[in-house]
Design a protein around this motif. Structure first.
Motif, PDB file in Angstrom:
ATOM      1  N   ARG A 121     -17.325  -0.609 -12.558  1.00 47.18           N
ATOM      2  CA  ARG A 121     -17.798   0.060 -11.364  1.00 47.18           C
ATOM      3  C   ARG A 121     -19.277   0.851 -11.607  1.00 47.18           C
ATOM      4  O   ARG A 121     -20.108   0.629 -11.030  1.00 47.18           O
ATOM      5  CB  ARG A 121     -16.854   0.845 -10.291  1.00 47.18           C
ATOM      6  N   HIS A 144     -15.447  -4.440   2.648  1.00 46.67           N
ATOM      7  CA  HIS A 144     -15.273  -3.009   2.822  1.00 46.67           C
ATOM      8  C   HIS A 144     -16.113  -2.643   3.976  1.00 46.67           C
ATOM      9  O   HIS A 144     -15.646  -2.037   5.058  1.00 46.67           O
ATOM     10  CB  HIS A 144     -16.118  -2.233   1.822  1.00 46.67           C
ATOM     11  N   LEU A 147     -14.277  -3.509   7.586  1.00 40.54           N
ATOM     12  CA  LEU A 147     -13.196  -2.505   7.404  1.00 40.54           C
ATOM     13  C   LEU A 147     -13.656  -1.375   8.229  1.00 40.54           C
ATOM     14  O   LEU A 147     -12.927  -0.643   8.657  1.00 40.54           O
ATOM     15  CB  LEU A 147     -12.426  -2.252   6.169  1.00 40.54           C
ATOM     16  N   SER A 148     -15.017  -0.960   8.159  1.00 34.88           N
ATOM     17  CA  SER A 148     -15.484  -0.052   8.912  1.00 34.88           C
ATOM     18  C   SER A 148     -15.778   0.026  10.205  1.00 34.88           C
ATOM     19  O   SER A 148     -16.058   1.019  11.013  1.00 34.88           O
ATOM     20  CB  SER A 148     -16.962   0.399   8.013  1.00 34.88           C
ATOM     21  N   LEU A 154      -7.380   1.393  14.861  1.00 39.98           N
ATOM     22  CA  LEU A 154      -6.930   2.043  13.525  1.00 39.98           C
ATOM     23  C   LEU A 154      -5.885   1.385  12.741  1.00 39.98           C
ATOM     24  O   LEU A 154      -5.682   1.068  11.579  1.00 39.98           O
ATOM     25  CB  LEU A 154      -6.849   3.834  13.536  1.00 39.98           C
ATOM     26  N   ARG A 157      -6.858  -1.863  11.591  1.00 37.15           N
ATOM     27  CA  ARG A 157      -7.794  -1.586  10.397  1.00 37.15           C
ATOM     28  C   ARG A 157      -6.920  -1.114   9.061  1.00 37.15           C
ATOM     29  O   ARG A 157      -7.289  -1.711   7.854  1.00 37.15           O
ATOM     30  CB  ARG A 157      -8.750  -0.527  10.373  1.00 37.15           C
ATOM     31  N   ALA A 161      -6.735  -3.214   5.691  1.00 39.44           N
ATOM     32  CA  ALA A 161      -7.102  -2.830   4.189  1.00 39.44           C
ATOM     33  C   ALA A 161      -5.923  -3.141   3.333  1.00 39.44           C
ATOM     34  O   ALA A 161      -6.239  -3.240   2.251  1.00 39.44           O
ATOM     35  CB  ALA A 161      -7.242  -1.284   4.646  1.00 39.44           C
ATOM     36  N   LYS A 165      -6.225  -5.078  -0.060  1.00 37.98           N
ATOM     37  CA  LYS A 165      -5.922  -4.296  -1.392  1.00 37.98           C
ATOM     38  C   LYS A 165      -4.930  -5.036  -2.146  1.00 37.98           C
ATOM     39  O   LYS A 165      -4.970  -5.051  -3.328  1.00 37.98           O
ATOM     40  CB  LYS A 165      -5.823  -3.006  -1.127  1.00 37.98           C
TER      41      LYS A 165
ATOM     42  N   GLY B 169      -4.564   1.171  -3.615  1.00 42.05           N
ATOM     43  CA  GLY B 169      -5.876   0.787  -3.007  1.00 42.05           C
ATOM     44  C   GLY B 169      -6.286   1.647  -2.024  1.00 42.05           C
ATOM     45  O   GLY B 169      -7.656   1.645  -2.149  1.00 42.05           O
ATOM     46  N   LEU B 170      -5.435   2.315  -1.318  1.00 42.83           N
ATOM     47  CA  LEU B 170      -5.921   2.902  -0.114  1.00 42.83           C
ATOM     48  C   LEU B 170      -6.674   4.041  -0.917  1.00 42.83           C
ATOM     49  O   LEU B 170      -7.593   4.756   0.090  1.00 42.83           O
ATOM     50  CB  LEU B 170      -5.038   3.481   0.609  1.00 42.83           C
ATOM     51  N   ASP B 172      -9.372   4.355  -2.681  1.00 44.62           N
ATOM     52  CA  ASP B 172     -10.643   4.080  -2.598  1.00 44.62           C
ATOM     53  C   ASP B 172     -11.388   4.369  -1.348  1.00 44.62           C
ATOM     54  O   ASP B 172     -12.320   4.874  -1.151  1.00 44.62           O
ATOM     55  CB  ASP B 172     -11.158   2.835  -3.110  1.00 44.62           C
ATOM     56  N   LEU B 173     -10.454   3.877  -0.402  1.00 44.71           N
ATOM     57  CA  LEU B 173     -10.786   3.811   1.070  1.00 44.71           C
ATOM     58  C   LEU B 173     -10.636   5.117   1.720  1.00 44.71           C
ATOM     59  O   LEU B 173     -11.425   5.328   2.539  1.00 44.71           O
ATOM     60  CB  LEU B 173      -9.901   2.690   1.547  1.00 44.71           C
ATOM     61  N   ASP B 176     -13.899   7.037   2.208  1.00 44.98           N
ATOM     62  CA  ASP B 176     -15.024   6.115   2.480  1.00 44.98           C
ATOM     63  C   ASP B 176     -14.799   5.255   3.670  1.00 44.98           C
ATOM     64  O   ASP B 176     -15.161   5.702   4.977  1.00 44.98           O
ATOM     65  CB  ASP B 176     -14.658   5.076   1.439  1.00 44.98           C
ATOM     66  N   VAL B 177     -14.130   4.186   3.788  1.00 43.76           N
ATOM     67  CA  VAL B 177     -14.018   3.636   5.179  1.00 43.76           C
ATOM     68  C   VAL B 177     -13.232   4.284   6.084  1.00 43.76           C
ATOM     69  O   VAL B 177     -13.435   4.203   7.337  1.00 43.76           O
ATOM     70  CB  VAL B 177     -13.359   2.239   4.810  1.00 43.76           C
ATOM     71  N   PHE B 178     -12.371   5.186   5.579  1.00 45.23           N
ATOM     72  CA  PHE B 178     -11.195   5.888   6.392  1.00 45.23           C
ATOM     73  C   PHE B 178     -11.517   7.543   6.492  1.00 45.23           C
ATOM     74  O   PHE B 178     -10.722   8.265   6.536  1.00 45.23           O
ATOM     75  CB  PHE B 178      -9.899   5.576   6.152  1.00 45.23           C
TER      76      PHE B 178
END
Lengths: 208, 208
Positions: A121, A144, A147-148, A154, A157, A161, A165, B169-170, B172-173, B176-178
């Motif tokens: 990354r 990504h 998902l925003s 919520l 979402r 997510a 994942k 995985g959550l 990363d989110l 960011d997304v959340f």
DNA sequence: GTCTATATAGGGATAGAC
DNA sequence: GTCTATCCCTATATAGAC
């Protein structure tokens, strides 16, 4: 789809036997970038495996970053292709599930490229930054962004997510924990699980 | 638990104000290792942020790898702690869910360390190889091993893996997304989703 | 504990012969 | 297309003064 070369389809089947050196470099690099990481892999190492000297690499690629770029770009192509059908982010778990379905296929087909992407990354972020590569047709970024979307409840979402994942995560496990399981069987079980995730048992906390 | 130093609990709260330089180095390194990656981060960069010269780092750590080691080791401690209660791998989705429950707490508490770990797999693998670190009390490895248990039905194993990867995985989110969602709310929704995943709607393909 | 200076090694990349 | 030789730079790490 691209401008000139369309020998980029199945990736690596050398045409005659003398083999495309450029492609061999990419294959070796892909392997090393996965196992050692981009930064820890030297041009010398790639050349060693190739049986050539260090300098010969630079006939085929202008820089080390260019090798990474080429690999990364393949995923861009895959992304553009797979995303060609859908434009607007899926706002319902059902529509999302359809996307995950596609994603599973892509992951199985381009497994190594996905793993490489995930394990490097930082290096790839630098690539984007320094070379101004648009990230909008990369599968992971697309998901990504989707998902925003604040218009989605919520609860949905989070489940979307999770499904995403879970699918992406099976990447590492295939070939390791699930090495004895045929990909198609694994894919089916994965789809089934994701499906359950995307259609919760009871609903009450939905907004509007 | 360890031999001498037990000032390693909440991580970084400097005692007086002169602050533990060693800890400051770890904090800076953690940040840089996440954003740039271990290999792309130089001692010079760390020293720069610290306001000291390059050489001063080597008073506190014998090598760059040692810094990575120290960070990595903290996760080992967390793992040992969290795994203290359970020994035998959970062979049922229900037992697995209980573990995921714990894991969610650990991830929320040691978020950065987990992310760092995930983004520097290659470097940490080298660490294990060269320094002969046992990996058996690392949370992620423990879960991996548990998932390899052939005595568990394949369908269950896949769902357990999905749950695990969804939780990891959550990572990363969140942020960011959340980023707008309070951790506890997110954690609850995550638990709910994982729970659904771990108790499938209908069962028929279970072996024996 | 922190500094300056330095040893040493390896990496990416280029020049020019073949 | 591939080679050898080389440049240049940055990195890790050490020595020794303060």
């Amino acid at each position: 789809m691209s401008s000139e070369a369309d020998r980029t389809q199945p990736a690596e089947i050398g045409s005659t036997g003398h083999g495309n050196t450029r492609q061999r470099i990419l294959d070796i690099a892909l392997d090393l970038f996965i196992t050692q990481g981009y930064d820890a892999t030297s041009i010398r190492q790639i050349a060693e495996r190739l049986g050539f000297s260090k300098a010969s690499i630079y006939y085929h690629f202008a820089s080390k970053q260019d090798i990474l770029m080429a690999l990364h770009y393949k995923l861009h192509e895959v992304g553009r292709e797979a995303l060609g059908s859908v434009q607007v982010p899926a706002t319902s778990p059902e529509a999302w599930m359809a996307l995950l379905d596609q994603l599973i296929n892509e992951i199985l087909e381009y497994h190594d490229l996905f793993v490489m992407q995930e394990r490097n990354r930082a290096a790839i972020a630098l690539l984007h930054h320094e070379r101004h590569v648009s990230e909008h047709d990369l599968l992971e970024d697309w998901f990504h962004t989707a998902l925003s979307d604040q218009d989605i409840g919520l609860r949905d979402r989070v489940r979307m997510a999770c499904g995403f994942k879970a699918v992406m995560g099976l990447l590492d496990l295939v070939g390791d924990v699930f090495s004895e399981v045929p990909s198609q069987v694994l894919a089916d079980l994965l789809r089934e699980a994701a499906n359950d995730l995307m259609s919760p048992k009871l609903v009450e906390s939905h907004p509007a």
